[in-house]
Design a protein around this motif. Structure first.
Motif, PDB file in Angstrom:
ATOM      1  N   LYS A   1      13.297 211.789  68.079  1.00  0.00           N
ATOM      2  CA  LYS A   1      12.280 210.403  69.115  1.00  0.00           C
ATOM      3  C   LYS A   1      10.975 210.773  69.616  1.00  0.00           C
ATOM      4  O   LYS A   1      10.415 209.344  69.841  1.00  0.00           O
ATOM      5  CB  LYS A   1      13.085 211.140  70.982  1.00  0.00           C
ATOM      6  CG  LYS A   1      14.152 210.273  70.946  1.00  0.00           C
ATOM      7  CD  LYS A   1      15.062 210.287  71.931  1.00  0.00           C
ATOM      8  CE  LYS A   1      16.298 208.917  71.884  1.00  0.00           C
ATOM      9  NZ  LYS A   1      17.212 208.616  72.641  1.00  0.00           N
TER      10      LYS A   1
ATOM     11  N   VAL B   1      13.037 203.049  70.828  1.00  0.00           N
ATOM     12  CA  VAL B   1      13.802 202.819  69.388  1.00  0.00           C
ATOM     13  C   VAL B   1      14.658 203.693  69.389  1.00  0.00           C
ATOM     14  O   VAL B   1      14.463 204.788  70.309  1.00  0.00           O
ATOM     15  CB  VAL B   1      12.568 203.513  68.392  1.00  0.00           C
ATOM     16  CG1 VAL B   1      13.209 203.168  66.929  1.00  0.00           C
ATOM     17  CG2 VAL B   1      11.305 202.345  68.307  1.00  0.00           C
ATOM     18  N   ASN B   2      15.726 203.787  69.147  1.00  0.00           N
ATOM     19  CA  ASN B   2      16.915 204.500  69.017  1.00  0.00           C
ATOM     20  C   ASN B   2      17.291 205.006  67.502  1.00  0.00           C
ATOM     21  O   ASN B   2      17.069 204.261  66.964  1.00  0.00           O
ATOM     22  CB  ASN B   2      18.224 203.583  69.859  1.00  0.00           C
ATOM     23  CG  ASN B   2      17.724 203.870  71.275  1.00  0.00           C
ATOM     24  OD1 ASN B   2      17.662 204.784  72.048  1.00  0.00           O
ATOM     25  ND2 ASN B   2      18.654 202.487  71.941  1.00  0.00           N
ATOM     26  N   ILE B   3      18.230 205.675  67.685  1.00  0.00           N
ATOM     27  CA  ILE B   3      18.798 206.447  65.835  1.00  0.00           C
ATOM     28  C   ILE B   3      20.123 206.544  66.106  1.00  0.00           C
ATOM     29  O   ILE B   3      20.435 207.182  67.492  1.00  0.00           O
ATOM     30  CB  ILE B   3      18.139 207.179  65.500  1.00  0.00           C
ATOM     31  CG1 ILE B   3      18.266 207.807  64.509  1.00  0.00           C
ATOM     32  CG2 ILE B   3      18.202 208.518  66.955  1.00  0.00           C
ATOM     33  CD1 ILE B   3      17.688 208.820  63.990  1.00  0.00           C
ATOM     34  N   SER B   4      20.605 206.067  65.898  1.00  0.00           N
ATOM     35  CA  SER B   4      22.389 206.129  65.239  1.00  0.00           C
ATOM     36  C   SER B   4      22.379 207.484  64.842  1.00  0.00           C
ATOM     37  O   SER B   4      21.847 208.073  63.934  1.00  0.00           O
ATOM     38  CB  SER B   4      23.169 205.006  64.575  1.00  0.00           C
ATOM     39  OG  SER B   4      22.149 205.568  62.746  1.00  0.00           O
TER      40      SER B   4
ATOM     41  N   ARG C   1      21.252 209.780  62.547  1.00  0.00           N
ATOM     42  CA  ARG C   1      20.238 211.281  63.264  1.00  0.00           C
ATOM     43  C   ARG C   1      21.380 212.858  62.259  1.00  0.00           C
ATOM     44  O   ARG C   1      20.299 213.608  62.246  1.00  0.00           O
ATOM     45  CB  ARG C   1      21.029 211.560  64.514  1.00  0.00           C
ATOM     46  CG  ARG C   1      19.811 211.942  65.084  1.00  0.00           C
ATOM     47  CD  ARG C   1      20.846 214.104  65.569  1.00  0.00           C
ATOM     48  NE  ARG C   1      22.491 213.848  66.001  1.00  0.00           N
ATOM     49  CZ  ARG C   1      22.540 213.323  66.961  1.00  0.00           C
ATOM     50  NH1 ARG C   1      21.962 213.100  68.465  1.00  0.00           N
ATOM     51  NH2 ARG C   1      24.661 213.083  67.116  1.00  0.00           N
TER      52      ARG C   1
ATOM     53  N   TYR D   1      12.000 204.194  60.057  1.00  0.00           N
ATOM     54  CA  TYR D   1      11.657 204.070  60.980  1.00  0.00           C
ATOM     55  C   TYR D   1      10.607 201.890  60.669  1.00  0.00           C
ATOM     56  O   TYR D   1      11.201 201.283  61.057  1.00  0.00           O
ATOM     57  CB  TYR D   1      10.923 203.618  62.431  1.00  0.00           C
ATOM     58  CG  TYR D   1      10.509 203.072  63.387  1.00  0.00           C
ATOM     59  CD1 TYR D   1       9.206 202.578  63.352  1.00  0.00           C
ATOM     60  CD2 TYR D   1      12.012 202.316  64.157  1.00  0.00           C
ATOM     61  CE1 TYR D   1       8.922 201.424  64.831  1.00  0.00           C
ATOM     62  CE2 TYR D   1      11.102 201.506  64.645  1.00  0.00           C
ATOM     63  CZ  TYR D   1       9.660 200.728  65.469  1.00  0.00           C
ATOM     64  OH  TYR D   1       9.520 200.360  66.606  1.00  0.00           O
TER      65      TYR D   1
ATOM     66  N   ARG E   1      14.716 195.561  63.443  1.00  0.00           N
ATOM     67  CA  ARG E   1      16.039 196.094  64.925  1.00  0.00           C
ATOM     68  C   ARG E   1      15.328 196.945  65.293  1.00  0.00           C
ATOM     69  O   ARG E   1      14.313 197.652  65.179  1.00  0.00           O
ATOM     70  CB  ARG E   1      17.048 196.919  63.943  1.00  0.00           C
ATOM     71  CG  ARG E   1      17.889 195.702  63.129  1.00  0.00           C
ATOM     72  CD  ARG E   1      18.433 196.191  62.112  1.00  0.00           C
ATOM     73  NE  ARG E   1      18.694 196.727  61.414  1.00  0.00           N
ATOM     74  CZ  ARG E   1      18.423 198.133  60.746  1.00  0.00           C
ATOM     75  NH1 ARG E   1      18.293 199.069  61.053  1.00  0.00           N
ATOM     76  NH2 ARG E   1      17.619 197.854  59.100  1.00  0.00           N
ATOM     77  N   LYS E   2      15.834 197.713  66.849  1.00  0.00           N
ATOM     78  CA  LYS E   2      15.444 198.741  67.408  1.00  0.00           C
ATOM     79  C   LYS E   2      16.201 199.568  67.315  1.00  0.00           C
ATOM     80  O   LYS E   2      15.935 201.100  68.014  1.00  0.00           O
ATOM     81  CB  LYS E   2      15.080 198.018  68.889  1.00  0.00           C
ATOM     82  CG  LYS E   2      14.025 197.552  69.376  1.00  0.00           C
ATOM     83  CD  LYS E   2      13.310 197.127  70.583  1.00  0.00           C
ATOM     84  CE  LYS E   2      12.007 197.059  69.819  1.00  0.00           C
ATOM     85  NZ  LYS E   2      10.826 197.874  71.363  1.00  0.00           N
ATOM     86  N   THR E   3      16.791 200.413  66.778  1.00  0.00           N
ATOM     87  CA  THR E   3      17.704 201.251  66.488  1.00  0.00           C
ATOM     88  C   THR E   3      17.471 201.649  65.169  1.00  0.00           C
ATOM     89  O   THR E   3      17.882 201.120  63.806  1.00  0.00           O
ATOM     90  CB  THR E   3      19.855 201.210  66.738  1.00  0.00           C
ATOM     91  OG1 THR E   3      19.382 200.930  68.050  1.00  0.00           O
ATOM     92  CG2 THR E   3      20.041 202.319  66.478  1.00  0.00           C
TER      93      THR E   3
ATOM     94  N   GLN F   1      19.475 203.230  61.532  1.00  0.00           N
ATOM     95  CA  GLN F   1      20.023 203.033  60.640  1.00  0.00           C
ATOM     96  C   GLN F   1      20.552 204.182  59.946  1.00  0.00           C
ATOM     97  O   GLN F   1      18.776 204.266  59.287  1.00  0.00           O
ATOM     98  CB  GLN F   1      21.154 202.019  60.238  1.00  0.00           C
ATOM     99  CG  GLN F   1      21.405 200.942  61.871  1.00  0.00           C
ATOM    100  CD  GLN F   1      22.325 201.502  62.381  1.00  0.00           C
ATOM    101  OE1 GLN F   1      22.964 202.127  62.601  1.00  0.00           O
ATOM    102  NE2 GLN F   1      22.362 200.290  63.975  1.00  0.00           N
TER     103      GLN F   1
END
Lengths: 147, 119
Positions: free
Chosen positions: A20, A27-30, A34, B85, B93-95, B97
């Protein structure tokens, strides 16, 4: 369970935090990504260890030292890590030295109160004890060879 | 499960503030200490040491080597997260994968050693 070395994972919370902080806000992470990164980090450590060990063996040493790891980084084509790692190593050495001096100072002060004759004995013991906590063998030899 | 690793490494590295086991549970492994220079490494050295010892060819490893490996692993995580990223960004996308990671591994030469290891 930890049947294979790759299953020895590093703590998820720490991995998540590092990710992070490396990414922009929002921004997120699945979960899958992760845990894949966590696994990749373990593989990285194993691979780096193996490379570093080759350098140690070439130098006819049985103990991995910091410069073996730095050489491994170069070998693995992660040269960009080398400068930040050297800086971190300097800071780490200063901190270790500071800790040692602080605990020596404490002992000195304590001894001064009790019996000033035993001062010198304990100082020598401290030097040996703090250097390599991992194993008892070959501690003094390897510490000198770093640079 | 991680208890085995923690127990095995329990005798080593007690001085580092990250020395405790840091399980995969929700809260972060340790509260920040007020020791100066406490942020030298976030990964617990005991876990890194367990990984190093898993290599049958390794006899001994110095404390400094373990520390640098931990720090290098952190840098690696940052690097691969950023590279992955870039792929996610292209897909707007903001996540992040799993597939972004796979793409990064394929695209970046330095990550070639990871191929086939994450499945």
């Amino acid at each position: 369970m930890a049947e294979r070395p790759e299953d020895l994972n590093l703590p998820n919370a720490v991995i998540t935090r590092i990710i992070k902080e490396a990414l922009p806000d929002g921004v997120n992470i699945s979960k899958e990504a992760r845990s894949a990164i966590s696994r990749a980090a373990s593989v990285f450590v194993l691979y780096a260890t193996s490379c570093a060990n080759n350098f140690a063996m070439k130098g006819k040493r049985k103990t991995l030292n910091a410069s073996d790891v730095l050489s491994a980084m170069e070998e693995m084509e992660f040269q960009r890590f080398i400068t930040p790692l050297k800086e971190a190593l300097e800071a780490y050495r200063r901190e270790q030295k500071g800790k040692k001096e602080a605990s020596e100072q404490k002992k000195k002060d304590k001894d001064r109160k009790t019996d000033s004759e035993e001062q010198d004995k304990t100082r020598d013991e401290d030097n040996d004890e703090d250097e390599e906590r991992l194993e008892e063998e070959e501690q003094n030899e390897e510490e000198e060879v770093d640079n | 499960m991680a208890a085995a690793a923690a127990a095995a490494a329990g005798s080593g590295a007690p001085r580092e503030e990250e020395g405790s086991s840091g399980e995969a549970a929700v809260p972060p492994p340790q509260a920040p200490t007020s020791a100066p220079g406490a942020r030298l490494s976030r990964l617990p050295l005991a876990r890194v040491k367990a990984l190093v010892k898993a290599d049958p060819d390794v006899t001994l490893a110095g404390q400094e080597a373990i520390f640098i490996l931990a720090r290098a692993a952190e840098l690696f995580v940052e690097t691969i997260a950023k590279d992955a990223y870039c792929c996610a960004q292209q897909g707007k996308r903001k996540t992040l994968q799993r597939r972004d990671l796979d793409n990064a591994i394929e695209a970046v030469d330095e990550f070639a050693f990871l191929e086939g290891t994450l499945d």
